[in-house]
Write a protein that holds these residues in place. Structure first.
Motif, PDB file in Angstrom:
ATOM      1  N   LEU A   1       0.815  -1.214   0.000  1.00  0.00           N
ATOM      2  CA  LEU A   1       0.000   0.000   0.000  1.00  0.00           C
ATOM      3  C   LEU A   1       0.850   1.265   0.000  1.00  0.00           C
ATOM      4  O   LEU A   1       0.323   2.370   0.150  1.00  0.00           O
ATOM      5  CB  LEU A   1      -0.933  -0.003   1.212  1.00  0.00           C
ATOM      6  N   GLY A   2       2.170   1.098  -0.159  1.00  0.00           N
ATOM      7  CA  GLY A   2       3.038   2.259  -0.240  1.00  0.00           C
ATOM      8  C   GLY A   2       3.491   2.797   1.096  1.00  0.00           C
ATOM      9  O   GLY A   2       4.030   3.907   1.171  1.00  0.00           O
ATOM     10  N   ALA A   3       3.277   2.051   2.173  1.00  0.00           N
ATOM     11  CA  ALA A   3       3.685   2.485   3.504  1.00  0.00           C
ATOM     12  C   ALA A   3       4.775   1.572   4.038  1.00  0.00           C
ATOM     13  O   ALA A   3       4.720   1.093   5.170  1.00  0.00           O
ATOM     14  CB  ALA A   3       2.484   2.501   4.444  1.00  0.00           C
ATOM     15  N   ALA A   4       5.791   1.316   3.217  1.00  0.00           N
ATOM     16  CA  ALA A   4       6.839   0.363   3.575  1.00  0.00           C
ATOM     17  C   ALA A   4       7.686   0.866   4.728  1.00  0.00           C
ATOM     18  O   ALA A   4       8.057   2.038   4.794  1.00  0.00           O
ATOM     19  CB  ALA A   4       7.723   0.090   2.364  1.00  0.00           C
ATOM     20  N   THR A   5       7.957  -0.034   5.658  1.00  0.00           N
ATOM     21  CA  THR A   5       8.900   0.214   6.739  1.00  0.00           C
ATOM     22  C   THR A   5       9.814  -0.998   6.849  1.00  0.00           C
ATOM     23  O   THR A   5       9.446  -2.104   6.425  1.00  0.00           O
ATOM     24  CB  THR A   5       8.192   0.437   8.092  1.00  0.00           C
ATOM     25  N   ALA A   6      10.997  -0.803   7.397  1.00  0.00           N
ATOM     26  CA  ALA A   6      11.937  -1.922   7.533  1.00  0.00           C
ATOM     27  C   ALA A   6      11.402  -2.929   8.543  1.00  0.00           C
ATOM     28  O   ALA A   6      11.054  -2.557   9.669  1.00  0.00           O
ATOM     29  CB  ALA A   6      13.299  -1.414   7.967  1.00  0.00           C
TER      30      ALA A   6
END
Length: 402
Positions: A308-313
């Motif tokens: 959804l475009g909210a990538a986090t490590a």
């Protein structure tokens, strides 16, 4: 109309689609599985379900209406034959094609099986992974029957514990010098070996299997590597698993001990993601693949957010558990490349913990019937705190003061 497709209806896949909706995605979501069952829990299969203490309906991760109410299409008998990332199409085994905008592999892992030349194809030889696997063997767990367990990992030990508890005659063989050789220290392994022997299991370390032999296509005996022959009624093989990465590999994804993803669960192919037992990811300077429920849940959620475009490590603190007899083993951290083990007795009878250090750094803990040690260890690992090994070894030292 295209949307998001998740291949694999296990814990990771279910977490992924649930997170998509929770994060506000309102496009089409399709969850594809090939077991013919709604998403369910796997850990109880080799424990409470096999013992008859948990019914099939209680295995479900969510009531079936949960997915329908959220507009998630669950197709439980849909085996995916191929994924074409250029055409954005997944093709099912029956030839049906499904378009997608983004797709995630949550295909899990499968047991390593004995080859046919070792008797792996005989009736009465079982693996433990799916609901169908356990349903196929449950009737064999009758008092007095003779069970051979091949492999001294957690799956084999849990199966042996269930069988011994039900009154079967259990022999467990491990080809390596000791049980739990890949996942635990010698101290933890010796503790569990003693536990099983105390419950009547004939546990043999450093003893391999030459072959299984049958009569009329059904298992009748086992020939060990040292030449001894054992008469057995059935066998459970627990010699590890391998990631289901073939579908992703055929789609062009990089493979490294599973489907290789970056810290945001993205594969090497645009718009293709992976999570759960099938995926390997970078973690603190190394690439790991975690076979655990917590990882499946958390990485599935992380993959959904990345889609959804909210990538986090994705930076998990690994934790695991195993139930054997009246013992709950809780593990925090990854026990790799340790240089020292600290043993600490618990506050109550029978409780004990083993702490893994790499030089002065705490990297993992095994806690047997000692939830306080486990929770302390997990908090320290999450915060990067390493108590002095000498202080931890002192049973008079309060964990809170460390």
């Amino acid at each position: 109309m295209s949307g998001i497709i998740v291949v694999g209806a296990g814990q990771a896949g279910a977490s992924l689609v649930e997170t998509l909706r929770a994060e506000g995605y309102d496009g089409p979501v399709t969850l594809l599985g090939d077991e013919g069952a709604a998403p369910y829990q796997r850990p109880p299969l080799s424990k409470k379900y096999l013992l008859g203490e948990m019914t099939r309906d209680r295995l479900l991760l969510r009531p079936e209406a949960f997915f329908a109410e959220r507009g998630i299409e669950v197709r439980a008998q849909a085996r995916v034959a191929s994924v074409d990332p250029s055409a954005k199409v997944a093709t099912l085994a029956d030839g049906e094609t499904l378009p997608f905008d983004k797709l995630a592999f949550a295909t899990g892992a499968r047991p390593r099986l004995l080859p046919p030349e070792m008797g792996g194809g005989l009736a009465g030889v079982h693996a433990v992974r799916t609901l169908a696997d356990v349903d196929a063997m449950r009737a064999a767990f009758e008092p007095g029957r003779r069970l051979l367990v091949v492999g001294g990992g957690y799956i084999g030990l849990e199966a042996a514990a269930v069988a011994a508890k039900l009154g079967l005659a259990v022999t467990l063989i491990e080809a390596a010098p000791r049980i739990l050789g890949r996942v635990a220290c010698a101290e933890t392994a010796a503790w569990f070996a003693a536990l099983h022997r105390a419950h009547g299991v004939d546990l043999r370390e450093g003893v391999g299997l030459a072959r299984l032999e049958g009569e009329d296509g059904r298992l009748a005996r086992a020939v060990l590597a040292d030449g001894e022959t054992l008469d057995v009624d059935f066998a459970v093989v627990g010699i590890g698993v391998q990631p289901n990465a073939e579908l992703a590999e055929a789609a062009g994804c990089a493979i490294e001990n599973g489907v290789a993803v970056d810290a945001a669960c993205r594969t090497s192919v645009p718009d293709l993601f992976a999570a759960g037992d099938c995926a390997s990811f970078p973690w603190r300077g190394v690439r790991v693949r975690l076979e655990s429920v917590p990882n499946a849940i958390d990485q599935g959620a992380a993959a959904a957010r990345a889609m959804l475009g909210a990538a986090t490590a994705y930076d998990p603190m690994p934790w695991f558990w195993s139930d054997q007899y009246d013992v709950k083993l809780q593990i925090a951290g990854l026990a790799k490349d340790w240089t020292r083990i600290v043993t600490r007795p618990g506050a109550r009878e029978g409780a004990i913990s083993h702490w893994y250090y790499r030089d002065a750094e705490l990297i993992a803990v095994d806690a047997m019937n000692d939830p306080r040690a486990y929770m302390s260890g997990k908090r320290w690992l999450e915060s990067g705190h390493s108590p002095a090994p000498e202080a931890l070894a002192d049973p008079a030292a309060d964990l809170k003061t460390l």
